[in-house]
Design a protein around this motif. Structure first.
Motif, mmCIF file in Angstrom:
data_model
loop_
_atom_site.group_PDB
_atom_site.id
_atom_site.type_symbol
_atom_site.label_atom_id
_atom_site.label_comp_id
_atom_site.label_asym_id
_atom_site.label_seq_id
_atom_site.Cartn_x
_atom_site.Cartn_y
_atom_site.Cartn_z
ATOM 1 N N GLU A 5 -0.181 24.224 13.698
ATOM 2 C CA GLU A 5 -0.662 24.448 12.336
ATOM 3 C C GLU A 5 -0.988 23.142 11.616
ATOM 4 O O GLU A 5 -1.707 23.147 10.626
ATOM 5 N N ILE A 6 -0.456 22.023 12.112
ATOM 6 C CA ILE A 6 -0.703 20.717 11.487
ATOM 7 C C ILE A 6 -1.126 19.695 12.538
ATOM 8 O O ILE A 6 -0.857 18.501 12.395
ATOM 9 N N ALA A 7 -1.795 20.161 13.565
ATOM 10 C CA ALA A 7 -2.169 19.297 14.691
ATOM 11 C C ALA A 7 -2.912 18.042 14.245
ATOM 12 O O ALA A 7 -2.732 16.971 14.825
ATOM 13 N N GLY A 8 -3.722 18.129 13.207
ATOM 14 C CA GLY A 8 -4.468 16.974 12.720
ATOM 15 C C GLY A 8 -3.595 15.900 12.096
ATOM 16 O O GLY A 8 -4.020 14.754 11.960
ATOM 17 N N ASP A 9 -2.367 16.269 11.703
ATOM 18 C CA ASP A 9 -1.438 15.305 11.097
ATOM 19 C C ASP A 9 -0.553 14.613 12.128
ATOM 20 O O ASP A 9 0.148 13.657 11.797
ATOM 21 N N LEU A 10 -0.561 15.104 13.353
ATOM 22 C CA LEU A 10 0.301 14.550 14.398
ATOM 23 C C LEU A 10 -0.523 13.865 15.473
ATOM 24 O O LEU A 10 -1.563 14.367 15.872
ATOM 25 N N SER A 11 -0.029 12.724 15.946
ATOM 26 C CA SER A 11 -0.702 12.101 17.083
ATOM 27 C C SER A 11 -0.193 12.699 18.392
ATOM 28 O O SER A 11 -0.905 12.700 19.389
ATOM 29 N N LYS A 12 1.041 13.218 18.374
ATOM 30 C CA LYS A 12 1.557 13.932 19.550
ATOM 31 C C LYS A 12 2.860 14.628 19.178
ATOM 32 O O LYS A 12 3.530 14.265 18.207
#
Length: 183
Positions: A5-12
């Protein structure tokens, strides 16, 4: 909240919910063996340790009490100065008690080192530490930690109680926050 749901905020994603759950169960079995027959007091460090404390307490199959402290090490910006203020103190008397400090993460170790000494000075029979995460490369002081879930790289992590600007605490996984979010 799920990582996708927040993939764009995480690098991995560093640790999944299942990996965290399995590690908490493993740590709980060790704690149970070490504190069998004792009335253990878990001391959670607010706010980050809320998830670890809740899951650890539910997993432990031994009598225990729970209490909370909120401490702040202040200095310039995001760096810990090692000078600690108590924002919320314990309600429990520690005299003769076996105490287990429950932490989400150990970075520099400065605050945790101070906290351990403070609780020992209150007459606790013993004070040990359980931390889900530890960043060995960020350590400024050596802190003896009896129970460590995972050693992780010195990266900005969020989730499972860890936050950035009071966000992401409810993420079920632990993820590395993408630099564009905080720079």
């Amino acid at each position: 909240m799920e990582s996708n749901e927040i993939a764009g905020d995480l690098s991995k994603v560093l640790l999944t919910q299942q990996e965290i759950h399995d590690k908490i169960a493993e740590l709980s079995r060790r704690i149970e063996a070490d504190y069998e027959g004792e009335n253990l007091l878990l001391v959670g460090v607010l706010k980050g340790a809320v998830m670890v404390m809740a899951d650890l307490a539910r997993e432990l199959k031994l009598p225990l009490n729970m209490d909370w402290m909120a401490v702040s090490s202040y200095g310039s910006g995001t760096k810990s100065s090692g000078v600690v203020r108590i924002l919320k103190d314990l309600d429990s008397d520690l005299t003769g008690r076996k105490v287990l400090i429950v932490e989400d993460i150990i970075d520099s170790g400065l605050t945790l080192s101070w906290l351990r000494a403070n609780l020992e000075s209150r007459g606790a029979a013993s004070v040990e530490i359980c931390a889900l995460l530890r960043k060995p490369d960020a350590a400024k002081v050596e802190v003896d930690v009896r129970y460590v879930g995972f050693d992780i790289p010195n990266e900005f992590v969020v989730g499972y109680g860890l936050d950035y600007a009071e966000k992401y605490r409810n993420l079920r996984d632990v993820g590395v926050l993408a630099p564009h979010v905080y720079s």
